[in-house]
Design a protein around this motif. Structure first.
Motif, PDB file in Angstrom:
ATOM      1  N   GLY A  74     111.795  40.830  68.957  1.00 16.86           N
ATOM      2  CA  GLY A  74     112.163  41.710  70.540  1.00 16.86           C
ATOM      3  C   GLY A  74     111.291  43.007  69.791  1.00 16.86           C
ATOM      4  O   GLY A  74     110.736  43.695  68.824  1.00 16.86           O
ATOM      5  N   ALA A 127     121.932  36.721  76.891  1.00 24.95           N
ATOM      6  CA  ALA A 127     121.591  37.652  75.797  1.00 24.95           C
ATOM      7  C   ALA A 127     121.527  39.131  76.902  1.00 24.95           C
ATOM      8  O   ALA A 127     120.748  40.050  76.160  1.00 24.95           O
ATOM      9  CB  ALA A 127     119.909  37.582  75.444  1.00 24.95           C
ATOM     10  N   ASP A 150     115.486  44.637  81.162  1.00 25.66           N
ATOM     11  CA  ASP A 150     115.825  43.434  80.152  1.00 25.66           C
ATOM     12  C   ASP A 150     114.278  43.017  80.425  1.00 25.66           C
ATOM     13  O   ASP A 150     114.380  42.372  81.799  1.00 25.66           O
ATOM     14  CB  ASP A 150     116.772  42.062  80.688  1.00 25.66           C
ATOM     15  CG  ASP A 150     116.509  41.299  79.364  1.00 25.66           C
ATOM     16  OD1 ASP A 150     115.841  41.322  79.468  1.00 25.66           O
ATOM     17  OD2 ASP A 150     117.678  40.336  80.088  1.00 25.66           O
ATOM     18  N   GLU A 175     109.417  35.414  66.616  1.00 27.88           N
ATOM     19  CA  GLU A 175     110.612  35.508  66.728  1.00 27.88           C
ATOM     20  C   GLU A 175     111.119  37.017  66.582  1.00 27.88           C
ATOM     21  O   GLU A 175     111.107  37.877  65.774  1.00 27.88           O
ATOM     22  CB  GLU A 175     112.049  34.681  66.174  1.00 27.88           C
ATOM     23  CG  GLU A 175     112.947  34.881  66.259  1.00 27.88           C
ATOM     24  CD  GLU A 175     113.770  34.444  67.820  1.00 27.88           C
ATOM     25  OE1 GLU A 175     114.121  34.841  68.456  1.00 27.88           O
ATOM     26  OE2 GLU A 175     113.087  32.901  67.963  1.00 27.88           O
ATOM     27  N   MET A 191     110.212  35.711  71.472  1.00 23.39           N
ATOM     28  CA  MET A 191     110.339  34.736  71.310  1.00 23.39           C
ATOM     29  C   MET A 191     108.953  33.618  71.609  1.00 23.39           C
ATOM     30  O   MET A 191     108.569  34.157  72.653  1.00 23.39           O
ATOM     31  CB  MET A 191     111.337  33.622  71.531  1.00 23.39           C
ATOM     32  CG  MET A 191     112.388  34.640  72.597  1.00 23.39           C
ATOM     33  SD  MET A 191     111.779  32.651  73.024  1.00 23.39           S
ATOM     34  CE  MET A 191     112.578  31.541  72.610  1.00 23.39           C
ATOM     35  N   LYS A 226     108.281  33.167  75.405  1.00 23.73           N
ATOM     36  CA  LYS A 226     107.742  33.869  76.242  1.00 23.73           C
ATOM     37  C   LYS A 226     106.239  33.514  75.671  1.00 23.73           C
ATOM     38  O   LYS A 226     106.059  33.242  75.266  1.00 23.73           O
ATOM     39  CB  LYS A 226     109.010  34.826  76.228  1.00 23.73           C
ATOM     40  CG  LYS A 226     109.534  35.068  75.355  1.00 23.73           C
ATOM     41  CD  LYS A 226     110.494  35.137  76.707  1.00 23.73           C
ATOM     42  CE  LYS A 226     111.851  35.334  76.793  1.00 23.73           C
ATOM     43  NZ  LYS A 226     112.768  34.548  75.374  1.00 23.73           N
ATOM     44  N   SER A 280     112.728  40.838  79.257  1.00 24.71           N
ATOM     45  CA  SER A 280     112.100  39.957  77.936  1.00 24.71           C
ATOM     46  C   SER A 280     111.320  38.225  79.025  1.00 24.71           C
ATOM     47  O   SER A 280     110.683  37.670  78.579  1.00 24.71           O
ATOM     48  CB  SER A 280     113.851  38.895  77.414  1.00 24.71           C
ATOM     49  OG  SER A 280     114.424  39.653  77.322  1.00 24.71           O
ATOM     50  N   SER A 283     115.026  40.232  67.348  1.00 25.92           N
ATOM     51  CA  SER A 283     114.935  39.703  68.576  1.00 25.92           C
ATOM     52  C   SER A 283     115.541  40.194  69.415  1.00 25.92           C
ATOM     53  O   SER A 283     115.523  41.601  69.910  1.00 25.92           O
ATOM     54  CB  SER A 283     116.195  38.627  68.075  1.00 25.92           C
ATOM     55  OG  SER A 283     117.132  39.576  68.522  1.00 25.92           O
ATOM     56  N   GLY A 284     114.605  39.613  71.046  1.00 22.87           N
ATOM     57  CA  GLY A 284     115.138  40.221  72.069  1.00 22.87           C
ATOM     58  C   GLY A 284     116.697  41.090  72.553  1.00 22.87           C
ATOM     59  O   GLY A 284     116.959  41.719  72.908  1.00 22.87           O
ATOM     60  N   THR A 285     117.798  39.507  71.625  1.00 18.24           N
ATOM     61  CA  THR A 285     118.792  40.151  71.803  1.00 18.24           C
ATOM     62  C   THR A 285     119.676  41.551  70.817  1.00 18.24           C
ATOM     63  O   THR A 285     120.127  42.141  71.475  1.00 18.24           O
ATOM     64  CB  THR A 285     119.366  38.555  71.175  1.00 18.24           C
ATOM     65  OG1 THR A 285     118.880  37.350  71.967  1.00 18.24           O
ATOM     66  CG2 THR A 285     121.249  39.243  70.900  1.00 18.24           C
ATOM     67  N   SER A 322     112.277  40.547  75.276  1.00 12.02           N
ATOM     68  CA  SER A 322     112.060  39.139  73.636  1.00 12.02           C
ATOM     69  C   SER A 322     110.720  39.048  73.650  1.00 12.02           C
ATOM     70  O   SER A 322     109.600  38.562  74.533  1.00 12.02           O
ATOM     71  CB  SER A 322     112.539  37.585  74.439  1.00 12.02           C
ATOM     72  OG  SER A 322     112.517  37.376  73.456  1.00 12.02           O
TER      73      SER A 322
END
Length: 443
Positions: free
Chosen positions: A207, A101, A170, A205, A196, A199, A172, A72-74, A194
């Motif tokens: 990153g 996130a 970031d 899902e 997901m 986006k 994302s 994930s981007g997180t 991210s």
């Protein structure tokens, strides 16, 4: 001649045509399906061959030496912090108007967040409000290119260099966005994105992290890629510990996501051109309309909005007799603009998690568990950020330059703007909190 009576007050709707695929995203073709089926038929879902091919292609597209896929981007942002040495007692500076996130992962590393103000035009971190927040504990500035708008990177990077701290981007919201002709995600020591499904560059899902320095790449890898944290590690401070992930996490990208990512990346630049043409046409046609302004870089700046993820507009209530953004959006929805909603993310510094919650049992709020002072920021501490959501509204995220249909949306905005006096009587104002903690929470 079209009726000027607002649909909310009994008039005809501005938008009556089915939008078709104008908003459909991501675009999935047989090529995507075949890429996923290949992974399935080879039973390679938990392998890394496709992911490593995607990493190579993504690094080349992004213009950086290394890329590392994540679940994930997180996870990618947490790894970016870890790569930059963020740890117990450290502080990172970020903005409060963002999805959680961007910065909340600092807690899991024993660090904390200090929030700075945003620029009310870009909605990104205000460089003028950063430097006075830097202390001996500050390890990084986490910059989010919010809603696709590139942050003002030149002064931010200059501040970081002056103080010897890292910049983490970031990206994302901003895959493919340019800042003065250069891709967002190429300014900081590390950037994370991210991928997901929602986006503009979507791989399901997933990153991905990018950097130019092997030591950052290897530290990020060491956090949660157990099968790749092995004897090939070159960093002398990491090599003795190879074998198990230092963070105890399992963060590899699922190969069905990386398979989709490879196909989506191949077509992204072309599709992004269509999105940019559609969104810029919409704002060009609305230029000068009272009460609303484009959230985009100025023309000729060399900066762009990439894929315009989670598109928003800037609302100017003072140009419409103080009409609330909530009432304005209510009228737009009646005209057929289903996407119209007030606000964006609610300011993180006002959430109980950043003020009261003891997540890990330290006996005090996690925000200050390892701090040398109480750095919580109560209501009123970030006035620009706190006022922002009453001056932001979501707009349609057009994926194709269908001028005829976009013109119908333009007419809806012009009609509501022109009829603002008729809306005043039913305006009960904005609720106490505008927007949501989760990105697409509606009114």
């Amino acid at each position: 001649m079209a009726s000027s009576t607002l649909a909310l007050l009994g008039g005809p709707k501005s938008i009556t045509r089915d939008p078709g695929d104008l908003f459909t995203w991501p675009i999935i073709t047989r090529e995507d399906e075949e890429a996923v089926l290949d992974v399935l038929h080879r039973r390679a879902m938990s392998s890394s061959d496709v992911t490593q091919a995607f990493e190579t292609e993504f690094a080349a597209w992004q213009g950086r030496r290394f890329a590392l896929g994540f679940s994930s981007g997180t996870a990618a942002i947490q790894a970016a912090m870890f790569a930059c040495g963020v740890g117990v007692g450290d502080e990172v500076i970020s903005q409060s108007l963002t999805y959680w996130a961007t910065c909340l992962q600092a807690f899991s590393l024993g660090a904390t967040v200090v929030f700075a103000e945003i620029d009310p035009q870009t909605l990104c971190l205000d460089p003028a409000d950063i430097e006075h927040r830097i202390t001996k504990r500050t390890k990084a500035i986490v910059v989010v290119h919010y809603l696709g708008h590139p942050a003002d990177m030149d002064p931010i990077v200059a501040i970081a260099r002056r103080h010897g701290i890292a910049v983490i981007e970031d990206v994302s919201h901003a895959q493919g966005s340019l800042y003065k002709g250069r891709k967002a995600g190429t300014f900081g020591e590390v950037a994370a994105l991210s991928l997901m499904t929602g986006k503009s560059l979507a791989a399901g899902e997933a990153g991905i992290l990018v950097t130019d320095e092997r030591r950052f790449y290897e530290r990020a890898l060491s956090l949660g890629h157990y099968e790749r944290f092995d004897a090939t590690i070159e960093s002398p401070d990491l090599r003795p510990w190879a074998g198990l992930p230092l963070g105890g996490y399992k963060y590899r990208m699922h190969q069905m996501s990386s398979a989709i990512g490879r196909v989506q990346l191949k077509h992204y630049d072309e599709r992004m051109v269509g999105i940019q043409a559609a969104m810029n046409y919409f704002w060009d046609r609305l230029e000068g309309t009272p009460g609303i302004a484009a959230h985009r870089p100025s023309k000729g700046s060399g900066s762009t909005m990439g894929g315009w993820y989670a598109a928003r507009g800037l609302y100017r209530p003072e140009e419409l007799g103080g009409l609330s953004v909530t009432r304005f959006c209510e009228a737009l929805r009646a005209e057929g603009v289903a996407e119209a909603a007030p606000g964006a993310n609610r300011p993180l510094h006002l959430h109980p998690l950043f003020n009261d919650v003891d997540v890990y049992g330290h006996g005090k709020p996690t925000r200050i568990a390892h701090s040398d002072r109480d750095l919580r920021q109560p209501r009123g501490s970030l006035p620009v950020t706190e006022a922002a959501s009453s001056r932001i509204m979501s707009i349609p995220w057009f994926k194709h330059p269908d001028h005829g249909l976009i013109d119908a949306y333009v007419e809806a905005y012009r009609k509501v703007s022109a009829g603002y006096r008729d809306l005043a009587a039913g305006d009960t104002g904005n609720p106490p909190e505008v927007g949501g903690w989760h990105f697409f929470q509606r009114r």
